[in-house]
Write an enzyme that holds these catalytic residues in place. Structure first.
Site, PDB file in Angstrom:
ATOM      1  N   ARG A 118      42.657  38.246  35.633  1.00  0.00           N
ATOM      2  CA  ARG A 118      42.070  36.801  35.656  1.00  0.00           C
ATOM      3  C   ARG A 118      41.403  37.053  34.556  1.00  0.00           C
ATOM      4  O   ARG A 118      40.143  35.676  34.679  1.00  0.00           O
ATOM      5  CB  ARG A 118      42.060  36.148  36.901  1.00  0.00           C
ATOM      6  CG  ARG A 118      40.537  36.166  37.909  1.00  0.00           C
ATOM      7  CD  ARG A 118      40.422  35.819  39.202  1.00  0.00           C
ATOM      8  NE  ARG A 118      39.937  35.930  40.276  1.00  0.00           N
ATOM      9  CZ  ARG A 118      38.916  35.514  41.094  1.00  0.00           C
ATOM     10  NH1 ARG A 118      39.448  34.478  41.287  1.00  0.00           N
ATOM     11  NH2 ARG A 118      38.749  36.290  42.033  1.00  0.00           N
ATOM     12  N   ASP A 150      47.546  34.215  39.944  1.00  0.00           N
ATOM     13  CA  ASP A 150      47.489  33.216  39.013  1.00  0.00           C
ATOM     14  C   ASP A 150      46.776  32.602  37.763  1.00  0.00           C
ATOM     15  O   ASP A 150      46.808  32.141  37.260  1.00  0.00           O
ATOM     16  CB  ASP A 150      47.885  31.346  39.899  1.00  0.00           C
ATOM     17  CG  ASP A 150      45.634  31.503  40.361  1.00  0.00           C
ATOM     18  OD1 ASP A 150      45.608  32.102  40.566  1.00  0.00           O
ATOM     19  OD2 ASP A 150      46.673  30.161  40.798  1.00  0.00           O
ATOM     20  N   GLY A 151      46.045  34.288  38.014  1.00  0.00           N
ATOM     21  CA  GLY A 151      45.049  34.220  37.201  1.00  0.00           C
ATOM     22  C   GLY A 151      43.840  33.025  36.515  1.00  0.00           C
ATOM     23  O   GLY A 151      42.901  33.358  35.716  1.00  0.00           O
ATOM     24  N   ARG A 208      33.826  50.263  34.526  1.00  0.00           N
ATOM     25  CA  ARG A 208      34.268  50.543  35.851  1.00  0.00           C
ATOM     26  C   ARG A 208      34.409  51.703  35.572  1.00  0.00           C
ATOM     27  O   ARG A 208      35.083  52.539  35.272  1.00  0.00           O
ATOM     28  CB  ARG A 208      34.693  49.255  36.457  1.00  0.00           C
ATOM     29  CG  ARG A 208      36.279  49.293  36.565  1.00  0.00           C
ATOM     30  CD  ARG A 208      36.264  46.834  36.155  1.00  0.00           C
ATOM     31  NE  ARG A 208      35.911  46.612  35.457  1.00  0.00           N
ATOM     32  CZ  ARG A 208      36.058  44.708  36.285  1.00  0.00           C
ATOM     33  NH1 ARG A 208      35.603  45.483  37.221  1.00  0.00           N
ATOM     34  NH2 ARG A 208      35.248  44.325  35.316  1.00  0.00           N
ATOM     35  N   ASP A 277      37.359  49.403  41.370  1.00  0.00           N
ATOM     36  CA  ASP A 277      36.979  48.861  40.409  1.00  0.00           C
ATOM     37  C   ASP A 277      36.473  47.521  40.533  1.00  0.00           C
ATOM     38  O   ASP A 277      36.203  46.826  39.087  1.00  0.00           O
ATOM     39  CB  ASP A 277      38.945  48.520  40.325  1.00  0.00           C
ATOM     40  CG  ASP A 277      39.109  47.163  41.867  1.00  0.00           C
ATOM     41  OD1 ASP A 277      38.824  48.067  42.892  1.00  0.00           O
ATOM     42  OD2 ASP A 277      39.571  45.926  41.613  1.00  0.00           O
ATOM     43  N   ASN A 278      35.320  47.802  41.245  1.00  0.00           N
ATOM     44  CA  ASN A 278      33.713  47.117  40.855  1.00  0.00           C
ATOM     45  C   ASN A 278      33.114  47.508  41.143  1.00  0.00           C
ATOM     46  O   ASN A 278      31.727  46.981  41.393  1.00  0.00           O
ATOM     47  CB  ASN A 278      34.107  45.872  42.747  1.00  0.00           C
ATOM     48  CG  ASN A 278      35.216  44.879  42.557  1.00  0.00           C
ATOM     49  OD1 ASN A 278      35.979  44.336  41.676  1.00  0.00           O
ATOM     50  ND2 ASN A 278      36.147  44.763  44.043  1.00  0.00           N
TER      51      ASN A 278
END
Length: 520
Positions: A118, A150-151, A208, A277-278
């Site tokens: 998103r 839903d982005g 990342r 990924d964070n």
């Protein structure tokens, strides 16, 4: 050090490039920004080029003048055309929008492909000082990496990220920055129906740990090397000069990460979703979801109610950082080649974190030197505060007022009364005074130093919630002014601000049950 095999997906196929000339011809907004889109010059395997999905009838909610100044934006520039650009309706002149691919370990489980589901990277703006800042729209619509999402982002989470990013920066903690939040009345479904918003965030890079994992697990080792070289050349030039550049790079990432997490622990900050990924490859706080600053101290505090097993609890954060570095190290093995040397580079985290956290708490206690019994002094205090669930920011701020010449426990009342076991506090305070006298501490000078590292104002959950409710118009009329007021307070977290004294209060009863989830 290896992880189980996964069913891996192929690299995404990039859409045709959207050149700056094309965007300029399509009604792009010219804010006078200079772009140098280095990430977009990497091969197509790293991203998919696409434009944000427009939102109808956007309006401005908040912006940070401090962040805007980093790229040379004046407040007057953040007018109607800028709103259209920072909500994704019109491109910026010089931008080259794309969504990056990556993978990652989420709650310890490897997910083969994630990516910017998103978020859309507009490009890399060059500031007046020559520093480069990637501009990214969070909530800009679906991308090839949205999976079932839903982005979009909602007003609630966008305001929290905006305030959280800027709050940590002004605390002196490495973080991505937040430029602005734009809103739209377009409905977005989360736990309830909410309205859409787009946060413009800034970072030298959004690469990342999971970016490297993706190319390792898909066995694209040439791309893995290209990504590592890109990051080293731009952000770790000293590693290029080292005998083993990739090992040196990994060790520097480990050390930066250790220092970051020590700073988090010092202010009682919990990230909430420490998936690989964070995790920023630059040692920055990144991807604000269900984060939280502790009010009542609880060593096992979990700020994300989706984290049912407490994997990312406050007292687990350093251990998780080390674990995540092993995931990164695994991904870099094709480049580092030597497994034992790779493990040693990762384990530099341990010594670096130990030194950093010791330094953090010595500073919080106003100690000027390191002594052998400091760890016992800190641990005894942590146990005391944990047993009492003492308000973390208020305790440290009041501790600076402790006087060496006090002769009765009553003179310590402002800080003593925050602890349930008063005799235990008295015993600890006696030991603390002895430690201070041993190094010739001066009350006034020590208080100034302590107040410079122990913030009076942090982004407590209830403060963010009040600002969100007013921005939503829960009382019938939208008021974005509270977001601006709160930002103003958080820009001076260490200062006495008498006009904003209420912002340093403990949370009211209604706020003690606030819960945050991964949609926050």
């Amino acid at each position: 050090m290896r992880f189980p095999s996964e069913n891996l997906l192929d690299a995404p196929v990039a859409s045709p490039p959207i050149s700056p000339d094309t965007t300029a011809a399509a009604g792009a907004v010219d804010l006078g920004l200079s772009f140098d889109n280095s990430f977009a010059r990497l091969p197509a395997a790293f991203y998919t080029r696409l434009r944000p999905t427009p939102l109808p009838d956007p309006y401005p909610i908040a912006w940070s003048s401090a962040a805007a100044g980093l790229i040379g934006l004046e407040p007057a520039a953040l007018a109607s055309p800028a709103v259209e650009a920072f909500v994704g309706n019109r491109p910026l002149v010089g931008s080259d929008p794309l969504a990056a691919v990556y993978s990652g370990h989420q709650f310890g489980v490897y997910v083969p492909r994630l990516g910017d589901g998103r978020a859309i990277l507009l490009g890399e703006a060059v500031g007046p000082d020559g520093r480069h800042w990637e501009l990214q729209l969070k909530g800009a619509g679906k991308t090839p990496y949205s999976r079932m999402g839903d982005g979009r982002a909602v007003l609630r989470s966008s305001i929290r990220e905006f305030l959280g990013s800027e709050a940590l920066h002004h605390l002196g903690i490495p973080t991505t920055r937040a430029l602005a939040v734009m809103g739209s009345d377009t409905p977005v479904i989360r736990e309830t129906v909410e309205t859409a918003a787009v946060a413009t965030r800034m970072s030298p890079s959004f690469v990342r740990f999971g970016s490297f994992e993706y190319f390792y697990w898909t066995q694209q080792h040439d791309a893995l090397k290209q990504l590592a070289d890109y990051v080293i050349d731009r952000f770790y030039p000293e590693s290029r000069e080292a005998p083993q550049p990739y090992l040196h790079f990994l060790e520097q990432v480990a050390r930066r990460t250790a220092r970051l997490f020590a700073q988090w622990q010092g202010v009682g900050f919990c990230h909430g979703v420490l998936n690989t990924d964070n995790m920023s490859i630059l040692g920055l706080t990144i991807d604000y979801g269900p984060f939280g600053f502790m009010d009542a101290f609880d060593a096992g505090y979990v700020c994300n109610h989706s984290d049912s097993h407490g994997r990312y609890a406050y007292n687990m954060q350093p251990q998780i950082a080390h674990w995540n570095l092993y995931a990164l190290g695994q991904a870099l093995v094709p480049l580092t080649e030597d497994l034992e040397a790779t493990k040693a580079a990762i384990d530099a985290f341990v010594d670096e974190y130990t030194q950093a956290i010791d330094g953090v708490f010595r500073a919080k206690l106003g100690l000027r030197s390191a002594q052998a019994d400091d760890e016992a002094l800190v641990n005894a205090l942590i146990d005391l505060l944990n047993a009492s669930h003492t308000d973390w920011p208020r305790f440290w701020r009041r501790l600076s007022q402790l006087r060496l010449d006090a002769t009765t426990p009553g003179e310590d009342a402002p800080v003593r009364d925050l602890v349930i076991d008063r005799p235990a506090f008295d015993a600890w305070a006696a030991a603390y005074r002895g430690r201070l006298r041993a190094e010739g501490s001066d009350d006034r000078e020590r208080r100034a130093r302590m107040d410079g590292v122990n913030p009076k104002y942090v982004l407590r959950n209830h403060l963010a919630e009040v600002a969100i409710r007013k921005a939503r118009g829960d009382d019938g009329e939208r008021d974005f002014g509270e977001v601006a007021r709160l930002l103003k307070v958080l820009e001076r977290p260490y200062d006495e601000q008498p006009e904003f004294e209420a912002y340093a209060d403990e949370p009211p009863d209604w706020a003690r049950t606030l819960e945050l989830s991964c949609s926050s």
